[in-house]
Design a protein around this motif. Sequence first.
Motif, PDB file in Angstrom:
ATOM      1  N   ASP A 544      45.355  45.288  34.708  1.00  0.00           N
ATOM      2  CA  ASP A 544      45.117  44.868  36.092  1.00  0.00           C
ATOM      3  C   ASP A 544      44.735  46.015  37.022  1.00  0.00           C
ATOM      4  O   ASP A 544      44.436  45.790  38.201  1.00  0.00           O
ATOM      5  CB  ASP A 544      46.362  44.179  36.659  1.00  0.00           C
ATOM      6  CG  ASP A 544      46.637  42.840  35.993  1.00  0.00           C
ATOM      7  OD1 ASP A 544      47.787  42.376  36.064  1.00  0.00           O
ATOM      8  OD2 ASP A 544      45.705  42.270  35.395  1.00  0.00           O
ATOM      9  N   VAL A 545      44.782  47.237  36.544  1.00  0.00           N
ATOM     10  CA  VAL A 545      44.588  48.411  37.413  1.00  0.00           C
ATOM     11  C   VAL A 545      43.165  48.943  37.295  1.00  0.00           C
ATOM     12  O   VAL A 545      42.670  49.197  36.199  1.00  0.00           O
ATOM     13  CB  VAL A 545      45.599  49.521  37.064  1.00  0.00           C
ATOM     14  CG1 VAL A 545      45.322  50.782  37.887  1.00  0.00           C
ATOM     15  CG2 VAL A 545      47.022  49.027  37.315  1.00  0.00           C
ATOM     16  N   LEU A 568      44.126  47.736  42.497  1.00  0.00           N
ATOM     17  CA  LEU A 568      44.054  46.705  41.463  1.00  0.00           C
ATOM     18  C   LEU A 568      42.618  46.199  41.323  1.00  0.00           C
ATOM     19  O   LEU A 568      41.788  46.358  42.225  1.00  0.00           O
ATOM     20  CB  LEU A 568      44.980  45.542  41.819  1.00  0.00           C
ATOM     21  CG  LEU A 568      46.473  45.884  41.892  1.00  0.00           C
ATOM     22  CD1 LEU A 568      47.264  44.683  42.410  1.00  0.00           C
ATOM     23  CD2 LEU A 568      47.001  46.324  40.529  1.00  0.00           C
TER      24      LEU A 568
END
Length: 653
Positions: A544-545, A568
């Motif tokens: 998600d990063v 994100l």
Amino acid sequence: MAESSPAIENLFSEGRTFPPPDEFKAEALVTDRSLHEQAERDLEGFWAEQAERLHWMKPWERVLDWDLPFAKWFVGGQLNVSDNCLDRHVEAGGGDKVAYHWEGEPGDVRTITYGELRDDVARFANALKSIGVQRGDRVNIYMGMVPELPVAMLACARLGAAHSVVFGGFSADALRDRINDAEAKVLITQDEGWRAGKVVPLKQNADDGVTDTPSIEKVVVLRRTGNEVPWTEGRDVWWHDLVEGQSADCQPEAMDAEDLLYLLYTSGTTARPKGIMHTTGGYLTGVAATHRLVFDHHPDTDVYWCAADIGWVTGHSYIVYGPLANHATSILYEGAPNFPEKDRWWEIIEKYKVTILYTAPTAIRTFMKWGTDWPEKHDLSSLRLLGSVGEPINPEAWIWYQTNIGGGRCPVVDTWWQTETGMIMITPLPGAIATKPGSATFPFPGVDADIVDNDGNSVGIPGGGYLVLQKPWPAMLRGIYGDPERYKETYWSRFEGKYFAGDGAKRDEEGYFWLLGRVDDVMNISGHRISTTEVESALVDHKDVAEAAVIGKVDETTGQQIVAFVTLKGNVEAADDTTEVLREHVARKIGKLARPTTIIFTPDLPKTRSGKIMRRLLKDVAEERELGDVTTLADPAIVEEIRDKAAARPQED
């Protein structure tokens, strides 16, 4: 045009001075600066004199070959580290002397003499031979603070196999990277360890770590807790099964002074850890000399305790090799300082009548928070010398340590050195040098340190700037494993002809050195050097990063806290548990000690037009300082947005 400013401001002034107490000085090994003067007159002669205290199987031909930045010490000489730490003491009649008083965290104890330790090492060396370990191989060790850890190290040294110890708090991924870089043949671990009353799943982590490690042939497992652990038939073997029936006769290999003794991995400014190479003759000379002289060690009467973990260089040099070379009696403690209560250390000191304690400012600041009631429950009058290691110690903690642990009578030796230096470099000699709270005082005899400005010119006295070393020393790293160019670039390129330590420092009007911490992107977390890049890489590894920047925020207890600024991916919103999910992801990728204390989610990061992240501005935000220059940013408004988000966060506990 703006006025030039000093490399590091020389602001803080500490006026208190503590001369060596008369009672201490009366028995001290060194009471004046004659050793410093001797080393200044004849560097090679001084170090040769220290090396002659060891047992050499073949004398050296030359003390030093120096082809900057590559050094060779005691060229042509041969010796064995295991022989110097064990056999020569046993053969001289010192086999019944205690080498280690070991305290297991749950309360089990062992007393191990030099004779017993020598036999244990020889049997385990023969056991390693039986599974194919031989001279020149690399062996990884992933264990807790049990006596078998130094046994494994010394057995490798006996055979001429280089060991690479990985701190038991590191993750499986960190272990895998280190195994693969060293191309280790064997991994030595244990079923589980103890920490703060809980088991540490070392074998499970080791199993996860040895996936995708084609060089590993065998995994040797020590039984510690006795709990059931995963097992791979044909690869895994129990320590006790391997050692059973082995002879206690194993002749130590005659090793060249420049043969590799061990690799120890340290954080770098890239995500890839650096395998620091330490060799045999010079390293042992350096750690034996510094252990004896810095701690004023008297082998017949002292009980010495370095309360570090062997997984770090402090444990290699000042729990295993230096003390054993000097026939010391040491304490080895497995667990946490607050188990079962916050007086466990003081209980151990009282029980064994410890005379020398060497620990980190992080621990001292933690004890300060816990209060004086805990040490006051115990008789600490056996202590005669205190030491500090791992990071600069602030004067308040120094005074607390000297007053409440040392009873106001013990000199405090604050020491500066690194994984790379192998041995203590800047330190008082406690019978000769008046100390100042927070200062490491002066370089050890034979160490040439200076402080320079941005152009590499000495800043003079007083003055602040970059700490450099100008002459070779015996325990210095011999390079980065498999990457000599990286060694030159990392340590010798910033200032021509000088080793740049990466630390800032200043000298006061009397020439005393004061360490000011890191000047690069390596954070000091509870005395552990952790690369910002490694933590950033672990964060970005999460699905998600999109991007992350990490800085170290000043913290009174741990030295620094890790603060992460995370962007994100576009379709992802931060949920209530996202912070904890990312913290645990970092723990799995690197280890729990690298988990960010704080994560701030931001739509972007402050970057220059060329894309470089301006971490100094993030540090300003985290530490609530006035922002520095933002004119070079592609989007100056982003810093204000980040600052608003940081201010809106609930206060940390």
